[in-house]
Structure formats: structure tokens, C-alpha cells
Design a protein around this motif. Structure first.
Motif, PDB file in Angstrom:
ATOM      1  N   LEU A 143       0.823  -1.215   0.000  1.00 36.07           N
ATOM      2  CA  LEU A 143       0.000   0.000   0.000  1.00 36.07           C
ATOM      3  C   LEU A 143       0.857   1.265   0.000  1.00 36.07           C
ATOM      4  CD1 LEU A 143      -2.703  -0.952   2.682  1.00 36.07           C
ATOM      5  CD2 LEU A 143      -2.933  -1.068   0.192  1.00 36.07           C
ATOM      6  N   GLY A 144       2.167   1.087  -0.002  1.00 35.70           N
ATOM      7  CA  GLY A 144       3.064   2.235  -0.002  1.00 35.70           C
ATOM      8  C   GLY A 144       3.569   2.650   1.362  1.00 35.70           C
ATOM      9  N   VAL A 145       3.262   1.854   2.411  1.00 33.99           N
ATOM     10  CA  VAL A 145       3.721   2.188   3.755  1.00 33.99           C
ATOM     11  C   VAL A 145       5.232   1.972   3.849  1.00 33.99           C
ATOM     12  CG1 VAL A 145       3.564   1.594   6.201  1.00 33.99           C
ATOM     13  CG2 VAL A 145       1.497   1.608   4.780  1.00 33.99           C
ATOM     14  N   THR A 146       5.928   2.945   4.437  1.00 33.78           N
ATOM     15  CA  THR A 146       7.355   2.823   4.713  1.00 33.78           C
ATOM     16  C   THR A 146       7.539   2.357   6.149  1.00 33.78           C
ATOM     17  OG1 THR A 146       7.928   4.581   3.159  1.00 33.78           O
ATOM     18  CG2 THR A 146       9.558   4.043   4.844  1.00 33.78           C
ATOM     19  N   ILE A 147       8.299   1.265   6.344  1.00 35.13           N
ATOM     20  CA  ILE A 147       8.525   0.729   7.680  1.00 35.13           C
ATOM     21  C   ILE A 147      10.009   0.819   7.987  1.00 35.13           C
ATOM     22  CG2 ILE A 147       8.331  -1.293   9.181  1.00 35.13           C
ATOM     23  CD1 ILE A 147       5.995  -2.237   7.463  1.00 35.13           C
ATOM     24  N   GLU A 148      10.341   1.577   9.030  1.00 38.18           N
ATOM     25  CA  GLU A 148      11.732   1.743   9.454  1.00 38.18           C
ATOM     26  C   GLU A 148      11.920   1.081  10.811  1.00 38.18           C
ATOM     27  OE1 GLU A 148      12.962   5.786   9.454  1.00 38.18           O
ATOM     28  OE2 GLU A 148      12.191   6.216   7.454  1.00 38.18           O
ATOM     29  N   THR A 149      12.643  -0.024  10.849  1.00 32.84           N
ATOM     30  CA  THR A 149      12.939  -0.691  12.120  1.00 32.84           C
ATOM     31  C   THR A 149      14.342  -0.314  12.579  1.00 32.84           C
ATOM     32  OG1 THR A 149      13.709  -2.654  10.936  1.00 32.84           O
ATOM     33  CG2 THR A 149      11.399  -2.621  11.607  1.00 32.84           C
ATOM     34  N   GLY A 150      14.607  -0.597  13.847  1.00 28.13           N
ATOM     35  CA  GLY A 150      15.902  -0.252  14.412  1.00 28.13           C
ATOM     36  C   GLY A 150      16.151   1.245  14.467  1.00 28.13           C
ATOM     37  N   THR A 151      15.082   2.027  14.577  1.00 27.48           N
ATOM     38  CA  THR A 151      15.187   3.487  14.553  1.00 27.48           C
ATOM     39  C   THR A 151      14.511   4.061  15.791  1.00 27.48           C
ATOM     40  OG1 THR A 151      15.125   3.475  12.137  1.00 27.48           O
ATOM     41  CG2 THR A 151      14.658   5.567  13.241  1.00 27.48           C
ATOM     42  N   THR A 152      15.184   4.931  16.493  1.00 28.48           N
ATOM     43  CA  THR A 152      14.656   5.525  17.717  1.00 28.48           C
ATOM     44  C   THR A 152      14.227   6.961  17.479  1.00 28.48           C
ATOM     45  OG1 THR A 152      16.071   4.143  19.101  1.00 28.48           O
ATOM     46  CG2 THR A 152      15.175   6.138  20.109  1.00 28.48           C
ATOM     47  N   VAL A 153      13.021   7.283  17.886  1.00 27.38           N
ATOM     48  CA  VAL A 153      12.505   8.648  17.814  1.00 27.38           C
ATOM     49  C   VAL A 153      12.923   9.388  19.076  1.00 27.38           C
ATOM     50  CG1 VAL A 153      10.426  10.074  17.722  1.00 27.38           C
ATOM     51  CG2 VAL A 153      10.558   7.979  16.368  1.00 27.38           C
ATOM     52  N   THR A 154      13.484  10.567  18.906  1.00 28.40           N
ATOM     53  CA  THR A 154      13.944  11.341  20.060  1.00 28.40           C
ATOM     54  C   THR A 154      12.995  12.474  20.436  1.00 28.40           C
ATOM     55  OG1 THR A 154      15.312  12.717  18.603  1.00 28.40           O
ATOM     56  CG2 THR A 154      16.354  10.789  19.617  1.00 28.40           C
ATOM     57  N   SER A 155      12.204  12.964  19.489  1.00 31.99           N
ATOM     58  CA  SER A 155      11.231  14.013  19.819  1.00 31.99           C
ATOM     59  C   SER A 155      10.191  14.125  18.722  1.00 31.99           C
ATOM     60  CB  SER A 155      11.918  15.369  20.015  1.00 31.99           C
ATOM     61  OG  SER A 155      12.448  15.848  18.794  1.00 31.99           O
ATOM     62  N   ILE A 156       9.030  14.643  19.103  1.00 27.08           N
ATOM     63  CA  ILE A 156       7.988  15.004  18.141  1.00 27.08           C
ATOM     64  C   ILE A 156       7.561  16.429  18.463  1.00 27.08           C
ATOM     65  CG2 ILE A 156       7.142  12.659  17.673  1.00 27.08           C
ATOM     66  CD1 ILE A 156       4.930  13.144  19.713  1.00 27.08           C
ATOM     67  N   ASP A 157       7.505  17.266  17.452  1.00 26.79           N
ATOM     68  CA  ASP A 157       7.222  18.682  17.689  1.00 26.79           C
ATOM     69  C   ASP A 157       6.215  19.198  16.666  1.00 26.79           C
ATOM     70  OD1 ASP A 157       9.309  19.463  19.805  1.00 26.79           O
ATOM     71  OD2 ASP A 157      10.500  18.402  18.298  1.00 26.79           O
ATOM     72  N   PRO A 158       5.155  19.864  17.138  1.00 26.33           N
ATOM     73  CA  PRO A 158       4.204  20.462  16.211  1.00 26.33           C
ATOM     74  C   PRO A 158       4.823  21.665  15.507  1.00 26.33           C
ATOM     75  CG  PRO A 158       3.650  21.036  18.473  1.00 26.33           C
ATOM     76  CD  PRO A 158       4.772  20.062  18.550  1.00 26.33           C
ATOM     77  N   THR A 159       4.456  21.838  14.255  1.00 26.18           N
ATOM     78  CA  THR A 159       4.896  22.980  13.463  1.00 26.18           C
ATOM     79  C   THR A 159       3.672  23.695  12.917  1.00 26.18           C
ATOM     80  OG1 THR A 159       5.010  21.731  11.392  1.00 26.18           O
ATOM     81  CG2 THR A 159       6.968  21.684  12.799  1.00 26.18           C
ATOM     82  N   GLU A 160       3.887  24.780  12.201  1.00 26.26           N
ATOM     83  CA  GLU A 160       2.762  25.515  11.630  1.00 26.26           C
ATOM     84  C   GLU A 160       1.999  24.665  10.616  1.00 26.26           C
ATOM     85  OE1 GLU A 160       3.967  29.212  10.012  1.00 26.26           O
ATOM     86  OE2 GLU A 160       4.628  30.053  11.933  1.00 26.26           O
ATOM     87  N   SER A 161       2.687  23.765   9.938  1.00 20.60           N
ATOM     88  CA  SER A 161       2.041  22.970   8.897  1.00 20.60           C
ATOM     89  C   SER A 161       1.809  21.526   9.286  1.00 20.60           C
ATOM     90  CB  SER A 161       2.894  23.006   7.617  1.00 20.60           C
ATOM     91  OG  SER A 161       4.198  22.494   7.884  1.00 20.60           O
ATOM     92  N   GLY A 162       2.211  21.108  10.474  1.00 21.75           N
ATOM     93  CA  GLY A 162       2.025  19.710  10.866  1.00 21.75           C
ATOM     94  C   GLY A 162       2.941  19.300  11.991  1.00 21.75           C
ATOM     95  N   TRP A 163       3.805  18.308  11.726  1.00 24.32           N
ATOM     96  CA  TRP A 163       4.656  17.742  12.768  1.00 24.32           C
ATOM     97  C   TRP A 163       6.048  17.454  12.223  1.00 24.32           C
ATOM     98  CZ3 TRP A 163       3.242  16.776  17.840  1.00 24.32           C
ATOM     99  CH2 TRP A 163       1.894  17.009  18.146  1.00 24.32           C
ATOM    100  N   THR A 164       7.025  17.572  13.119  1.00 25.52           N
ATOM    101  CA  THR A 164       8.381  17.126  12.825  1.00 25.52           C
ATOM    102  C   THR A 164       8.742  16.019  13.808  1.00 25.52           C
ATOM    103  OG1 THR A 164       9.111  19.279  12.004  1.00 25.52           O
ATOM    104  CG2 THR A 164      10.820  17.741  12.721  1.00 25.52           C
ATOM    105  N   THR A 165       9.082  14.862  13.269  1.00 22.67           N
ATOM    106  CA  THR A 165       9.528  13.733  14.077  1.00 22.67           C
ATOM    107  C   THR A 165      11.028  13.593  13.896  1.00 22.67           C
ATOM    108  OG1 THR A 165       7.402  12.589  13.828  1.00 22.67           O
ATOM    109  CG2 THR A 165       9.303  11.252  14.483  1.00 22.67           C
ATOM    110  N   THR A 166      11.766  13.645  14.993  1.00 23.21           N
ATOM    111  CA  THR A 166      13.218  13.600  14.933  1.00 23.21           C
ATOM    112  C   THR A 166      13.720  12.214  15.305  1.00 23.21           C
ATOM    113  OG1 THR A 166      13.332  15.933  15.550  1.00 23.21           O
ATOM    114  CG2 THR A 166      15.348  14.642  15.793  1.00 23.21           C
ATOM    115  N   THR A 167      14.554  11.646  14.460  1.00 19.46           N
ATOM    116  CA  THR A 167      15.169  10.334  14.709  1.00 19.46           C
ATOM    117  C   THR A 167      16.669  10.488  14.517  1.00 19.46           C
ATOM    118  OG1 THR A 167      14.958   9.696  12.399  1.00 19.46           O
ATOM    119  CG2 THR A 167      13.142   9.126  13.847  1.00 19.46           C
ATOM    120  N   GLY A 168      17.371  10.671  15.607  1.00 20.00           N
ATOM    121  CA  GLY A 168      18.804  10.855  15.490  1.00 20.00           C
ATOM    122  C   GLY A 168      19.116  12.115  14.703  1.00 20.00           C
TER     123      GLY A 168
END
Length: 517
Positions: free
Chosen positions: A253-278
Motif C-alpha cells: 500500500l506504499g507504507v514505509t517501515i523503518e525498524t531499528g530506529t529511535t525517535v527522540t522528539s515530536i514537535d508540532p509545526t505551523e504545517s504539521g509535525w516534525t519527528t526527529t530520529t537521530g
């Protein structure tokens, strides 16, 4: 997308998803943090309706607490045995996307429950339909003699069939499962085998576990559902049977799956969200947080200031998330033995009254990989599970060795022939990443929607209005989280199914009589 199979129970309830357009008119990007059941469920619904989904998972495997991974010598390890009950409508719907015929699961003929003092209960021969299942259980149970009914508190017992969800959850605010069992005054062994097992299957001590959750499970399995008390198990390790096929479906279906990856923060922005991974930043329109309470608390704490500034009610919500706790640690010990256990040993055995052991599985009885190892090495593959470990001594090498020794001692008592069998290899896993459904008020638990636009949560600790728990609550809240996002974009969601939300007293006697056993 609606469910592909209607439940057997005629009183099961269909919950209509949000209405709207079949698919998104303009692409929406969604980041899902966590590839357990909740995250994968949300990913499936969102991708099917046209969202561009990225799933980020910190481990190297899918499935979360129902995950499995390879070790050497063609062996696999897992997070522990899980029973796939027939009442798990939404989880089965999720799995049907990659396995429409349900071939990844097979039934277990019975799952005996044995007490250390020797009494045993089984569920294979009792009827499916309430109240005949409960009457049949009491009639044949050696732990629940008819004379034991004299001591049961009738008013408390009536509470088990006079339920209506979600109000019943709130009715037991502040009361523990242990307190409720004290009020009920069931015979001691019946209490352990028929009721307390529910609390421990939540990785919790009955003194810390919610009475409302206990009553919900008693309703779902004994007094409210006609799906029966038996369950199914995967035909192979979790990854091979369940998650690799579902992962392939999502990627189609086009889903991207990233394993072995740690998210360090999620932050709202004016247009949506920024997810930081390393070093990387991933931009999206929405975020699904599908991790355990401790991980959610840590991640939200790292993003606290930006989240609180995003909505007036965010501070209170952040406090609610911050107060959620994890259950005590649990242990999984997998043994590869050089000689088979006795032929008559069941595929799964629940235990009560032992030092640590809560259940033991003979994996070659149902897992293809374990069976192949067993046949090539002329041995057995056993898995021992211990819930709600006390203290934190398991953090040391000596403490872990003590856990192994105590589990083996229990095993030798349950299956005496194993005391003389050679252990070819063993793997011990100890984790503490299960949510604790404790005695706090029901309304103080988070629900899938949040006051922060574009952020939803899912998982088996997240509140929903139906009598479901564990894997099924994870799947259900994953669906609900996806439905909430879709509704904000005026796109239709998916329907859900629930076991009956009302008990026998609230359905009426005539409806009960009309049902077939």
C-alpha cells in the motif's frame, strides 16, 4: 473498510466508523511511532484510505510485545506466549488483510489450568454460550464445588452479569481486583484459577490491577460472549506467521517501515509535525503515538514545551500521560531440550500457586519452526512465562540466574520428567514495557484522541468504551486512532466489532432463552 467476517456471537456489536469520502482528496502524511499491534492497525486503516504512512520502530522486528526474532541454529525467540481468543474481532480483522482465510492461526484443543496443590480445570468440554458455559464450568470444576456457592457473596456475583460498558469501568474506580475477589468470596482455588489468572495475564499483581478490568474480562470470556473460552495460536513464530505477511501487505500500500530506529522528539509545526530520529527529521501532517506508557512519557517529556504551547488543554493531557505507569517486569525463558517432554503434555498449561511460573508452552505442538528443531534434534522446545516479577534484582547477572533457577524448579514440579532432561540451549528475556491498568479512575486514562491537533495515541493502556483488553485493545485503539484522524479530514473510517457491551441481566431473559447453545 468493514470487517470481512461477522462474529459468531449474535449479540456482538458493530460500531460504525466515521462517515465521509472513501479516500483522501489530497495526500496526508502520517508518522506512526511503534510497530506493535496498535501501530500496525493504525497504519493499515490510514494507508487503505490514501494516507502516506511511515512506521518507525525502535526494535529490529514488528509486532511489539507479540514480536519474534531469529537466534542461532535456526531457532527463534519471542516476547512470550499469547492466546488469540475468538473474541479478538478487530485483531483478527487486521490479520485477515494478509491472511483472508485465517490460515495463520490454529485452535488449541484445551488449556488446562493447574494449581500447585494439584487441582486442575479445563475448558474443552463446556458449552460456549452464557450462562451455560459458566454453569458447565461450575458443574465440572474440582476447584469450584457446588457447596462452595454457599459462601459466595450473591450481590457481588450479580455484578458479574449486571454490566454495561463503558459505565462499568467507572463503577469500579479505586477498587483493585484483589479487593473485588475478597468481596466475591469465591473458593480459594477457584479464585486463583478462574479469576486471578486474568489479573496476572495483564502482567499485574491483583492488588494493583483494576477491578473494572477484571469484571470486563469475566464478562467477555464467561458471562457475556458466545465465542467460547478456547483460543487459537499462530502456526509458526509470530514474525513468520503474522507480521512478515502483514508488513508485506502494508508495503504493497506504499507504507514505509523503518525498524531499528529511535525517535527522540515530536514537535508540532505551523504545517504539521516534525519527528526527529537521530540526525533525521521527518515531516508529516499527523502523528500516531503507539508505544508503551513509559516510552510515551519519555518522548512527550522531551517535546514538552512545544506540545504545551500547541493547545490550551495540552498541559492537563500531558499530566494524564505522565501519570500512566508500566506494569512490573515479566520474564520469558525459552528452553531447547535434548529429549522430548512426555507425549501427553498439553500445548499450553496455565499454572497458579507456584513460586514464579504462570504458564508453560510446548512449542513444537503448534509452531512449525519449533517442530522442525524438535524433529531434527529429537528434543522439545519449551517456553516458561513469569508475570509481575517483584523488585528489580533481575537487573543483575545473579538476579537473572536466580529467575532461571526458580522457573526451572517450578517446571520440574509441573513436568517432573524435565528434571532429567538436558538443556541444549536457553534464552531469557526480561522486560517491563507493559501498561498497568491500575485502580485509577477510568476517566483519568488517555483515549485515542488528544487535545493536540494531529496527535493521537493507541495501545493496550489506552481507554476505549468496549470490553476488550490486551492485544484486542491494542488493535481496537489503533483503529480508533486512525478513524479519528480520518474523520478530521472528512474521510470515512472503518467499522469495529465488540463483544456484547451489556451483561445478561441487561439483555433480558427472553433474549437469553432464544439463543442456541
Amino acid at each position: 473498510m468493514t470487517q470481512r467476517r461477522r462474529p459468531r456471537d449474535r449479540f456482538a456489536e458493530r460500531i460504525q466508523g466515521p462517515q465521509g469520502r472513501p479516500r483522501l482528496l489530497r495526500p496526508k502524511r502520517v508518522t506512526i511511532i511503534g510497530a506493535g499491534i496498535a501501530g500496525l492497525a493504525a497504519a493499515a486503516i490510514l494507508a487503505e484510505h490514501g494516507a502516506e504512512v511511515t512506521v518507525i520502530e525502535k526494535t529490529d522486528y514488528l509486532g511489539g510485545r507479540v514480536g519474534a526474532w531469529p537466534v542461532d541454529d535456526e531457532r527463534t525467540m519471542s516476547r512470550g506466549f499469547h492466546a488469540f481468543f475468538r473474541q479478538y474481532y478487530n485483531l483478527r480483522d487486521l490479520l485477515s488483510r494478509a491472511d483472508p482465510e485465517g490460515e495463520c492461526l490454529r485452535p488449541v484443543d484445551d488449556y488446562p489450568l493447574i494449581h500447585r496443590r494439584g487441582s486442575m480445570d479445563t475448558f474443552a468440554s463446556i458449552p460456549r454460550t452464557p450462562p451455560f458455559n459458566l454453569l458447565g464450568f461450575v458443574w465440572q470444576s474440582p476447584t469450584f464445588p457446588i457447596r462452595g456457592l454457599r459462601d459466595v457473596d450473591i450481590a457481588a456475583a450479580v455484578e458479574l452479569i449486571d454490566v454495561e460498558f463503558p459505565a462499568t469501568y467507572s463503577y469500579y474506580d479505586g477498587e483493585s481486583a484483589a479487593d473485588f475477589l475478597d468481596r466475591l468470596r469465591f473458593p480459594d482455588e477457584a479464585r486463583h484459577l478462574a479469576l486471578e489468572v486474568f489479573a496476572r495475564s495483564f502482567f499485574a499483581d491483583p492488588t494493583e490491577f483494576s477491578a473494572g478490568e477484571l469484571v470486563a474480562m469475566f464478562h467477555t470470556y464467561f458471562t457475556g460472549s458466545a465465542e467460547g473460552l478456547l483460543f487459537d495460536v499462530p502456526v509458526d513464530d509470530y514474525d513468520t506467521a503474522l507480521w512478515a505477511p502483514l508488513g508485506g501487505y502494508l508495503e504493497s500500500l506504499g507504507v514505509t517501515i523503518e525498524t531499528g530506529t529511535t525517535v527522540t522528539s515530536i514537535d508540532p509545526t505551523e504545517s504539521g509535525w516534525t519527528t526527529t530520529t537521530g540526525e533525521a527529521n521527518l515531516e508529516s501532517d499527523a502523528v500516531v503515538l503507539a508505544v508503551d506508557p513509559a516510552a510515551a512519557r519519555d518522548l512527550l517529556s522531551a517535546s514538552h514545551d512545544s506540545l504545551v504551547d500547541s493547545a490550551p488543554a495540552a498541559q492537563r493531557w500531558m499530566e494524564t500521560i505522565g501519570s500512566q505507569t508500566n506494569a512490573p517486569a515479566f520474564a520469558v525463558l525459552r528452553l531447547w531440550l535434548g529429549t522430548p517432554v512426555a507425549d501427553h503434555r498439553p500445548a499450553f498449561l496455565g499454572t497458579s500457586g507456584y513460586d514464579l511460573l504462570d504458564n508453560v508452552s510446548v512449542l513444537e505442538r503448534f509452531e512449525a519452526g519449533a517442530r522442525a528443531w524438535s524433529e531434527s534434534h529429537h528434543g522439545s522446545v519449551l517456553e516458561l512465562h513469569a508475570y509481575a516479577l517483584e523488585g528489580d534484582s533481575y537487573d543483575t547477572e545473579r538476579g537473572r540466574a536466580d529467575i532461571v533457577a526458580r522457573l526451572l524448579s517450578d517446571l520440574h514440579h509441573v513436568y517432573p520428567e524435565t528434571a532429567a532432561l538436558t538443556i541444549v540451549d536457553q534464552e531469557l528475556l526480561i522486560e517491563a514495557d507493559c501498561g498497568l491498568t491500575d485502580t485509577r479512575p477510568w476517566e483519568d486514562r488517555p483515549e485515542p484522541s488528544t487535545p493536540i491537533p494531529g496527535l493521537v495515541v493507541a495501545g493496550d493502556y489506552v481507554r476505549c468504551n468496549t470490553p476488550v483488553a490486551l492485544m484486542e485493545r491494542a488493535a481496537t485503539t489503533g483503529y480508533l486512532a486512525a478513524n479519528h484522524l480520518l474523520s478530521t479530514w472528512r474521510v470515512e473510517g472503518t467499522d469495529l466489532w465488540s463483544p456484547p457491551t451489556r451483561g445478561l441481566l441487561r439483555r433480558g431473559v427472553l433474549g437469553l432463552i432464544r439463543r442456541r447453545r
